[in-house]
Design a protein around this motif. Structure first.
Motif, short mmCIF file in Angstrom:
data_model
loop_
_atom_site.label_atom_id
_atom_site.label_comp_id
_atom_site.label_asym_id
_atom_site.label_seq_id
_atom_site.Cartn_x
_atom_site.Cartn_y
_atom_site.Cartn_z
N ASN A 47 -16.98 13.34 -32.74
CA ASN A 47 -15.61 13.81 -32.68
C ASN A 47 -14.96 13.69 -31.30
O ASN A 47 -13.87 14.19 -31.09
CB ASN A 47 -15.51 15.28 -33.14
N GLY A 48 -15.64 13.01 -30.37
CA GLY A 48 -15.11 12.89 -29.01
C GLY A 48 -13.91 11.95 -28.94
O GLY A 48 -13.51 11.31 -29.92
N ILE A 49 -13.32 11.86 -27.75
CA ILE A 49 -12.18 10.98 -27.50
C ILE A 49 -12.61 9.53 -27.65
O ILE A 49 -13.65 9.11 -27.13
CB ILE A 49 -11.63 11.23 -26.08
N VAL A 50 -11.82 8.73 -28.36
CA VAL A 50 -12.15 7.32 -28.59
C VAL A 50 -11.97 6.54 -27.29
O VAL A 50 -10.90 6.56 -26.68
CB VAL A 50 -11.27 6.71 -29.70
N LEU A 51 -13.02 5.84 -26.87
CA LEU A 51 -12.98 5.01 -25.68
C LEU A 51 -12.76 3.54 -26.03
O LEU A 51 -12.23 2.78 -25.22
CB LEU A 51 -14.28 5.17 -24.89
N GLY A 52 -13.18 3.14 -27.22
CA GLY A 52 -13.01 1.76 -27.68
C GLY A 52 -13.35 1.63 -29.14
O GLY A 52 -14.21 2.35 -29.64
N SER A 53 -12.67 0.69 -29.82
CA SER A 53 -12.93 0.43 -31.24
C SER A 53 -13.00 -1.08 -31.45
O SER A 53 -12.18 -1.82 -30.90
CB SER A 53 -11.83 1.02 -32.12
N TYR A 54 -13.95 -1.49 -32.29
CA TYR A 54 -14.19 -2.91 -32.50
C TYR A 54 -14.52 -3.18 -33.97
O TYR A 54 -15.03 -2.31 -34.66
CB TYR A 54 -15.36 -3.39 -31.65
N ILE A 55 -14.25 -4.42 -34.40
CA ILE A 55 -14.72 -4.93 -35.69
C ILE A 55 -15.63 -6.11 -35.39
O ILE A 55 -15.26 -7.01 -34.64
CB ILE A 55 -13.56 -5.39 -36.58
N VAL A 56 -16.82 -6.10 -35.98
CA VAL A 56 -17.75 -7.22 -35.85
C VAL A 56 -17.78 -7.94 -37.19
O VAL A 56 -18.12 -7.35 -38.22
CB VAL A 56 -19.16 -6.74 -35.46
N TYR A 57 -17.40 -9.21 -37.18
CA TYR A 57 -17.32 -10.02 -38.39
C TYR A 57 -18.67 -10.66 -38.69
O TYR A 57 -19.50 -10.81 -37.80
CB TYR A 57 -16.25 -11.10 -38.23
N PRO A 58 -18.90 -11.05 -39.95
CA PRO A 58 -20.19 -11.64 -40.34
C PRO A 58 -20.58 -12.88 -39.52
O PRO A 58 -21.76 -13.14 -39.32
CB PRO A 58 -20.01 -12.00 -41.81
N ASP A 59 -19.59 -13.62 -39.02
CA ASP A 59 -19.90 -14.82 -38.23
C ASP A 59 -20.19 -14.50 -36.77
O ASP A 59 -20.44 -15.40 -35.97
CB ASP A 59 -18.78 -15.85 -38.34
N GLY A 60 -20.14 -13.21 -36.39
CA GLY A 60 -20.46 -12.80 -35.04
C GLY A 60 -19.25 -12.56 -34.16
O GLY A 60 -19.40 -12.06 -33.04
N ASP A 61 -18.06 -12.93 -34.62
CA ASP A 61 -16.86 -12.66 -33.84
C ASP A 61 -16.64 -11.16 -33.72
O ASP A 61 -16.92 -10.40 -34.63
CB ASP A 61 -15.62 -13.29 -34.49
N ILE A 62 -16.10 -10.76 -32.57
CA ILE A 62 -15.82 -9.35 -32.31
C ILE A 62 -14.35 -9.22 -31.95
O ILE A 62 -13.83 -9.95 -31.10
CB ILE A 62 -16.68 -8.82 -31.15
N GLU A 63 -13.69 -8.28 -32.62
CA GLU A 63 -12.27 -8.03 -32.36
C GLU A 63 -12.11 -6.60 -31.87
O GLU A 63 -12.58 -5.66 -32.50
CB GLU A 63 -11.47 -8.21 -33.65
N GLU A 64 -11.44 -6.46 -30.72
CA GLU A 64 -11.15 -5.12 -30.22
C GLU A 64 -9.91 -4.61 -30.93
O GLU A 64 -8.91 -5.32 -31.07
CB GLU A 64 -10.91 -5.12 -28.72
N ILE A 65 -9.96 -3.38 -31.39
CA ILE A 65 -8.84 -2.78 -32.10
C ILE A 65 -8.09 -1.91 -31.10
O ILE A 65 -8.65 -0.97 -30.54
CB ILE A 65 -9.33 -1.91 -33.29
N GLY A 66 -6.82 -2.20 -30.88
CA GLY A 66 -6.00 -1.42 -29.95
C GLY A 66 -5.36 -0.25 -30.65
O GLY A 66 -5.22 -0.22 -31.87
#
Length: 67
Positions: A47-66
């Motif tokens: 429940n802490g403050i969000v420092l970063g959010s990401y999605i990791v796709y099956p092909d290994g790509d990583i997307e940072e969620i703003g």
């Protein structure tokens, strides 16, 4: 991991809690600020403050969620 699984990783060196959610073949990763004692109480775990959010796709790509 099975679809719908949720896992928590506590990193005491960096005072963070990482939440892993596996939904629809995507891995959602939230890095949050650790709250003292949260490993002993599931009602406050992650429940802490969000420092970063990401999605990791099956092909290994990583997307940072703003915010």
């Amino acid at each position: 991991m099975e679809v719908g699984d949720v896992h928590f990783i506590l990193n005491f060196a960096y005072d963070t809690t990482t939440t892993l959610n596996y939904i629809d073949e995507l891995l959602f990763v939230d890095i949050k600020e650790y709250q003292d004692g949260e490993e002993h109480d599931a009602s406050v775990l992650g429940n802490g403050i969000v420092l970063g959010s990401y999605i990791v796709y099956p092909d290994g790509d990583i997307e940072e969620i703003g915010e």
